[in-house]
Design an enzyme around this catalytic site. Sequence first.
Site, PDB file in Angstrom:
ATOM      1  N   GLU A  45      20.774  65.868  49.430  1.00  0.00           N
ATOM      2  CA  GLU A  45      21.085  64.993  49.555  1.00  0.00           C
ATOM      3  C   GLU A  45      22.782  65.083  49.780  1.00  0.00           C
ATOM      4  O   GLU A  45      23.571  65.921  49.546  1.00  0.00           O
ATOM      5  CB  GLU A  45      21.753  64.456  47.811  1.00  0.00           C
ATOM      6  N   ASP A  56      31.839  56.416  43.371  1.00  0.00           N
ATOM      7  CA  ASP A  56      32.279  57.960  43.262  1.00  0.00           C
ATOM      8  C   ASP A  56      33.510  58.442  42.509  1.00  0.00           C
ATOM      9  O   ASP A  56      33.875  57.324  42.881  1.00  0.00           O
ATOM     10  CB  ASP A  56      32.690  58.435  44.332  1.00  0.00           C
TER      11      ASP A  56
END
Length: 265
Positions: A45, A56
Amino acid sequence: MNYAEMFSRVEGCAFVPFVVAGDPDMETSVEIIRTLVDAGADALEIGFPFSDPIADGTSVQEADLRALNSGMTTDDCFRLIERIREFTSVPVGLLVYYNLIYRMGADEFYRRAAEAGVTGILAADLPPEEAGDALRAAERYGIDQIFIVAPTTDNQRLKMISEVSSGFHYLVSVMGVTGARSRVEESTLELIERVKGAGSLPVMVGFGVSQPEHVRMLADAGADGVIVGSAIIDLISKNLDDRERMLQEIYEMVRKMKTAAGGSR
C-alpha cells in the site's frame, strides 16, 4: 498479479505494509519498498503525500511532510510505482486523498495509475455515494476500487459498499486516525466476522496494527490480510541518519509480522 491471485497464493493472512511515496526521499523510498518486498510483503500500500491528511495520525503526517519537502509530486509518485514494477509483481494499492484525483481528473489519474502498474485505489475521504467518476474510471482501466468499512458502518451501508467495491474491503480497526496502538479491540474481531458474512470480498484490516501479536489475533479472527503502516514509518523516522540501519530494522520487523501472519513467502 491481482488481489484475487495474491489471496489465493497466501497461506493464512496476507501481510501488506504501507509507506508514503518519497519518504524521506525518492531513492531511499525505492530501497525501503524493495526491502519490504524482499522481507516477504504479499502486497504493497503506497500513500501519495498530501498536505492535509485528515485520516492520518502524527506518524503518517510527518512522513507526508518529509516526502513533500523532498519535492515529491503526483507525477513523481507515479514514477515511483513504475520503478517498483521493475522488481516486483505483487499487487500495489494506492491510498490517496480525493483532492489529488480531482485536481488531475479521475479519468486521467486512473489512466496514469494503470500505466504505472497500480492494482487498486482507495481514496480515504471518498464515500461510495460520491464515487461515480472514480468507479467509472476504475472499471475503464481495470483498477480495483476499494472503500473503507468502519466500526460504525451498519449492515445496510455495508451491503451498498459491497456492491460497488472490488479487490478487498479495507476494514478500519478503530475509530480515529492512523497510528500504532497497544492492543486490538474485541469489537474489531467481531467486525471482521460481520463484514466477511456480508459478501464475498476478502477483508484487510488496517489502522493501529503495530505488533506481531496483533497480526496473529486478526489472522485467527478470520482477517484475510493486515495492513501495517505507522509502525514501519516510525522506523523510518527513527533512522533518518542511518539508512542501512533503517532498512535492516524494517526487514526484521516485516519478517516478524509475516511469520505472525503465516504465508507462502
